[in-house]
Every structure is written in structure tokens, then in C-alpha cells.
Motif scaffolding. Sequence first.
Motif, PDB file in Angstrom:
ATOM      1  N   LEU A  55      42.837   6.252  14.377  1.00  0.00           N
ATOM      2  CA  LEU A  55      42.611   6.565  15.781  1.00  0.00           C
ATOM      3  C   LEU A  55      41.509   5.694  16.374  1.00  0.00           C
ATOM      4  O   LEU A  55      41.604   5.239  17.519  1.00  0.00           O
ATOM      5  CB  LEU A  55      42.258   8.042  15.939  1.00  0.00           C
ATOM      6  CG  LEU A  55      43.395   9.036  15.703  1.00  0.00           C
ATOM      7  CD1 LEU A  55      42.861  10.457  15.679  1.00  0.00           C
ATOM      8  CD2 LEU A  55      44.474   8.894  16.771  1.00  0.00           C
ATOM      9  N   ALA A  56      40.454   5.472  15.598  1.00  0.00           N
ATOM     10  CA  ALA A  56      39.368   4.620  16.073  1.00  0.00           C
ATOM     11  C   ALA A  56      39.846   3.180  16.269  1.00  0.00           C
ATOM     12  O   ALA A  56      39.372   2.479  17.165  1.00  0.00           O
ATOM     13  CB  ALA A  56      38.196   4.662  15.098  1.00  0.00           C
ATOM     14  N   GLY A  57      40.798   2.747  15.435  1.00  0.00           N
ATOM     15  CA  GLY A  57      41.356   1.412  15.615  1.00  0.00           C
ATOM     16  C   GLY A  57      42.256   1.323  16.831  1.00  0.00           C
ATOM     17  O   GLY A  57      42.275   0.309  17.545  1.00  0.00           O
ATOM     18  N   ASP A  58      43.001   2.404  17.109  1.00  0.00           N
ATOM     19  CA  ASP A  58      43.885   2.416  18.281  1.00  0.00           C
ATOM     20  C   ASP A  58      43.099   2.529  19.584  1.00  0.00           C
ATOM     21  O   ASP A  58      43.509   1.987  20.612  1.00  0.00           O
ATOM     22  CB  ASP A  58      44.867   3.589  18.179  1.00  0.00           C
ATOM     23  CG  ASP A  58      45.854   3.413  17.031  1.00  0.00           C
ATOM     24  OD1 ASP A  58      46.028   2.263  16.580  1.00  0.00           O
ATOM     25  OD2 ASP A  58      46.441   4.424  16.592  1.00  0.00           O
ATOM     26  N   TRP A  59      41.964   3.261  19.553  1.00  0.00           N
ATOM     27  CA  TRP A  59      41.157   3.490  20.751  1.00  0.00           C
ATOM     28  C   TRP A  59      39.709   3.098  20.452  1.00  0.00           C
ATOM     29  O   TRP A  59      38.860   3.945  20.237  1.00  0.00           O
ATOM     30  CB  TRP A  59      41.230   4.963  21.175  1.00  0.00           C
ATOM     31  CG  TRP A  59      42.631   5.442  21.343  1.00  0.00           C
ATOM     32  CD1 TRP A  59      43.360   6.162  20.446  1.00  0.00           C
ATOM     33  CD2 TRP A  59      43.484   5.217  22.470  1.00  0.00           C
ATOM     34  NE1 TRP A  59      44.620   6.410  20.949  1.00  0.00           N
ATOM     35  CE2 TRP A  59      44.720   5.847  22.185  1.00  0.00           C
ATOM     36  CE3 TRP A  59      43.321   4.562  23.689  1.00  0.00           C
ATOM     37  CZ2 TRP A  59      45.787   5.822  23.078  1.00  0.00           C
ATOM     38  CZ3 TRP A  59      44.379   4.534  24.578  1.00  0.00           C
ATOM     39  CH2 TRP A  59      45.587   5.160  24.279  1.00  0.00           C
ATOM     40  N   PRO A  60      39.412   1.814  20.428  1.00  0.00           N
ATOM     41  CA  PRO A  60      38.093   1.345  19.976  1.00  0.00           C
ATOM     42  C   PRO A  60      36.927   1.759  20.862  1.00  0.00           C
ATOM     43  O   PRO A  60      35.787   1.707  20.425  1.00  0.00           O
ATOM     44  CB  PRO A  60      38.254  -0.185  19.951  1.00  0.00           C
ATOM     45  CG  PRO A  60      39.389  -0.465  20.866  1.00  0.00           C
ATOM     46  CD  PRO A  60      40.306   0.691  20.757  1.00  0.00           C
ATOM     47  N   ARG A  61      37.176   2.182  22.083  1.00  0.00           N
ATOM     48  CA  ARG A  61      36.090   2.582  22.976  1.00  0.00           C
ATOM     49  C   ARG A  61      35.901   4.087  23.031  1.00  0.00           C
ATOM     50  O   ARG A  61      35.122   4.594  23.827  1.00  0.00           O
ATOM     51  CB  ARG A  61      36.322   2.045  24.394  1.00  0.00           C
ATOM     52  CG  ARG A  61      36.443   0.540  24.484  1.00  0.00           C
ATOM     53  CD  ARG A  61      35.294  -0.180  23.835  1.00  0.00           C
ATOM     54  NE  ARG A  61      34.007   0.116  24.459  1.00  0.00           N
ATOM     55  CZ  ARG A  61      32.859  -0.312  23.997  1.00  0.00           C
ATOM     56  NH1 ARG A  61      32.818  -1.021  22.873  1.00  0.00           N
ATOM     57  NH2 ARG A  61      31.735  -0.020  24.617  1.00  0.00           N
ATOM     58  N   GLU A  90      31.748   5.796   8.208  1.00  0.00           N
ATOM     59  CA  GLU A  90      32.731   4.711   8.277  1.00  0.00           C
ATOM     60  C   GLU A  90      32.284   3.565   9.188  1.00  0.00           C
ATOM     61  O   GLU A  90      32.992   2.573   9.318  1.00  0.00           O
ATOM     62  CB  GLU A  90      34.071   5.255   8.766  1.00  0.00           C
ATOM     63  CG  GLU A  90      34.776   6.163   7.776  1.00  0.00           C
ATOM     64  CD  GLU A  90      35.292   5.395   6.572  1.00  0.00           C
ATOM     65  OE1 GLU A  90      35.775   4.264   6.744  1.00  0.00           O
ATOM     66  OE2 GLU A  90      35.194   5.927   5.456  1.00  0.00           O
ATOM     67  N   GLY A  91      31.145   3.722   9.843  1.00  0.00           N
ATOM     68  CA  GLY A  91      30.654   2.665  10.723  1.00  0.00           C
ATOM     69  C   GLY A  91      31.497   2.484  11.962  1.00  0.00           C
ATOM     70  O   GLY A  91      31.701   1.353  12.424  1.00  0.00           O
ATOM     71  N   LEU A  92      31.964   3.603  12.536  1.00  0.00           N
ATOM     72  CA  LEU A  92      32.866   3.534  13.688  1.00  0.00           C
ATOM     73  C   LEU A  92      32.141   3.693  15.014  1.00  0.00           C
ATOM     74  O   LEU A  92      32.778   3.810  16.057  1.00  0.00           O
ATOM     75  CB  LEU A  92      33.938   4.626  13.573  1.00  0.00           C
ATOM     76  CG  LEU A  92      34.798   4.577  12.306  1.00  0.00           C
ATOM     77  CD1 LEU A  92      35.744   5.763  12.274  1.00  0.00           C
ATOM     78  CD2 LEU A  92      35.574   3.264  12.233  1.00  0.00           C
ATOM     79  N   THR A  93      30.813   3.727  14.991  1.00  0.00           N
ATOM     80  CA  THR A  93      30.043   3.952  16.213  1.00  0.00           C
ATOM     81  C   THR A  93      30.389   2.901  17.259  1.00  0.00           C
ATOM     82  O   THR A  93      30.432   1.702  16.973  1.00  0.00           O
ATOM     83  CB  THR A  93      28.537   3.886  15.908  1.00  0.00           C
ATOM     84  OG1 THR A  93      28.241   4.809  14.862  1.00  0.00           O
ATOM     85  CG2 THR A  93      27.720   4.234  17.136  1.00  0.00           C
ATOM     86  N   VAL A  94      30.627   3.362  18.491  1.00  0.00           N
ATOM     87  CA  VAL A  94      30.954   2.450  19.586  1.00  0.00           C
ATOM     88  C   VAL A  94      29.703   1.673  19.965  1.00  0.00           C
ATOM     89  O   VAL A  94      28.649   2.251  20.234  1.00  0.00           O
ATOM     90  CB  VAL A  94      31.474   3.229  20.818  1.00  0.00           C
ATOM     91  CG1 VAL A  94      31.732   2.268  21.975  1.00  0.00           C
ATOM     92  CG2 VAL A  94      32.743   3.976  20.464  1.00  0.00           C
ATOM     93  N   ARG A  95      29.806   0.371  19.981  1.00  0.00           N
ATOM     94  CA  ARG A  95      28.676  -0.474  20.336  1.00  0.00           C
ATOM     95  C   ARG A  95      28.742  -0.842  21.809  1.00  0.00           C
ATOM     96  O   ARG A  95      29.816  -1.036  22.365  1.00  0.00           O
ATOM     97  CB  ARG A  95      28.680  -1.746  19.490  1.00  0.00           C
ATOM     98  CG  ARG A  95      28.514  -1.479  17.998  1.00  0.00           C
ATOM     99  CD  ARG A  95      28.550  -2.764  17.207  1.00  0.00           C
ATOM    100  NE  ARG A  95      28.393  -2.505  15.778  1.00  0.00           N
ATOM    101  CZ  ARG A  95      28.453  -3.448  14.853  1.00  0.00           C
ATOM    102  NH1 ARG A  95      28.659  -4.709  15.207  1.00  0.00           N
ATOM    103  NH2 ARG A  95      28.287  -3.144  13.581  1.00  0.00           N
TER     104      ARG A  95
END
Length: 277
Positions: A55-61, A90-95
Motif C-alpha cells: 500500500l505504501a508503494g501504491d500511495w507513496p504520499r 520499514e522506513g516508510l515515513t513520508v519525506r
Amino acid sequence: MVTPAARRQAAGFLQADFEVSERRACSVVELPRATCRYQSVTVEDPQLRKDLRQLAGDWPRYGYRMLHELLKRKGWAINHKLVYRIYRAEGLTVRRRIRKRIAAARRLHLDTPARPDQRWSMDFVSDALADGRVFRTLNIIDDYSRECVAIEVDTSLGGARVVRVLERLAAQRGLPERIVMDNGPEFTSKALDAWAHAAGVKLHFIRPGKPTENAFVESFNGRFREECLSENWFTNLIDARTKIEIWRRHYNEKRPHSSLFGSTPIEYSNRCRGLAQ
């Protein structure tokens, strides 16, 4: 504030490098020995981590709260704190994005609508009353027939109000397959997202700073401001609603549209539906 995890790490460092006892190490870092010895017995489902990464890959923001909502829709009965722990691990924090003058990523191509009420666009326009109070209008356009489906007028139009307008339109004429809009807070609200999911309507967000990707409603907004807002003096909110609704009906029923071969939006829509009079 030092977390228990950091204290456990410090106690382990003291035991390993200075060869002190567990009791002494815990005393130095002010950590209870029970906390130092604690081992989690929670068994994490690896599928949860896999779904979160997907999901994080599909919606990166999307942040972890929005991803938590999406996971619940997939059937996961979990709270947001567990999602946050995995999200950080997992290091998925939005930058935060840094603006650079580089080529933007390719956006999702939208097919040209083939019939009325297949795709709508919506946007906000602001103006002021005679006493200086600012009001806003929510403009909703049918991208195929150019019909102005609705113009909602008020001093405040939040996400919940947008949902109520769309529910009213659903009862009057049905809903489109997709709605195109910008990334304003009213459109990215949880209220609108939950409504769209329940109603089966897809929401398409244009790229920030790219109003040309919502060209139909932007074109309408220009005509609306030039022909209605700039030509009228609104004494109060009721007066604004009345005059704007009169103009909306004129635009749909009387005003010929060059891109519709001189037809009005209502005429063109009826002709496409086989209802020409």
C-alpha cells in the motif's frame, strides 16, 4: 525523554563492554530489571507487513494513518499504533518534498469520457460580498457535456459539506464513475474518502501546482468569474446564491458552447442520451 528501548540498549552496552552485572547496569541507566528482561510474545503476521509495504508503494504520499484506514478495508482488525510501529520499522515515513526544477513523474492518463455523467470535475472559487465577507463556491462540472452539475455557495465548505452536496446529486441524477479534483484539504479529507469508497466512485487527484490537469473545471471557472462574479454585486449570501443559480441555469440551458458545436450543455447532453426534443 529517553525511551525504555534506549535504556535497554544502554544497559546491554554496559554489560558487554564493562562486564558489569545486569543489576548494576540497570541501576546506572535507571531501568527496572523486569523491563530489561522482557521479551515480546506477540506474533506478527508477516502478511500484514507485506500488505503495508504494498500500500505504501501504491500511495507513496500517504502517512501511516491513511494506510491504517486502507488496511482496515482489506480486513485487518488492527489499531493505528501497530501500523505505526511497522511503518517506522520499514522506513516508510513520508519525506517532505524539496522543490527541484526537474522533470515530473508521469501522471496517470485519464481516458476521454465517452458519455455524460461518466466523469465529473470539481474545484473551489472565492469571491466577496458587499460587506467584504469572503464566500466560496464549489463548482462541479460534467467533463463530457460541460454541464455545470452544481454550484454550492457558502462562507465555509469543508469535506463533510462536499459529501452532502454529492449525496444530493446522487439522489437527483446519479453519480459518475470518477471525479477529478486538486489536493485541497476538503478533497483529501477522510469524510470524502470514506464516502467515495462506500459509493464506488473513484477519486483522481491532479499533481500539486498543475491546474491544467483539471482543465475542464478551470476553463469553467474562468467563464464563471468573468460572466457572473465580476458582473454582479452580492449584497448578502442569499443574494449571491440566487444570482449564481440563475447564471448556472442560463449557462446550462441558454449559453451556446463552442466546443459543443454551438449547442448548450443541456442540449448536447440530451442529444447524447437520445432525448433531444
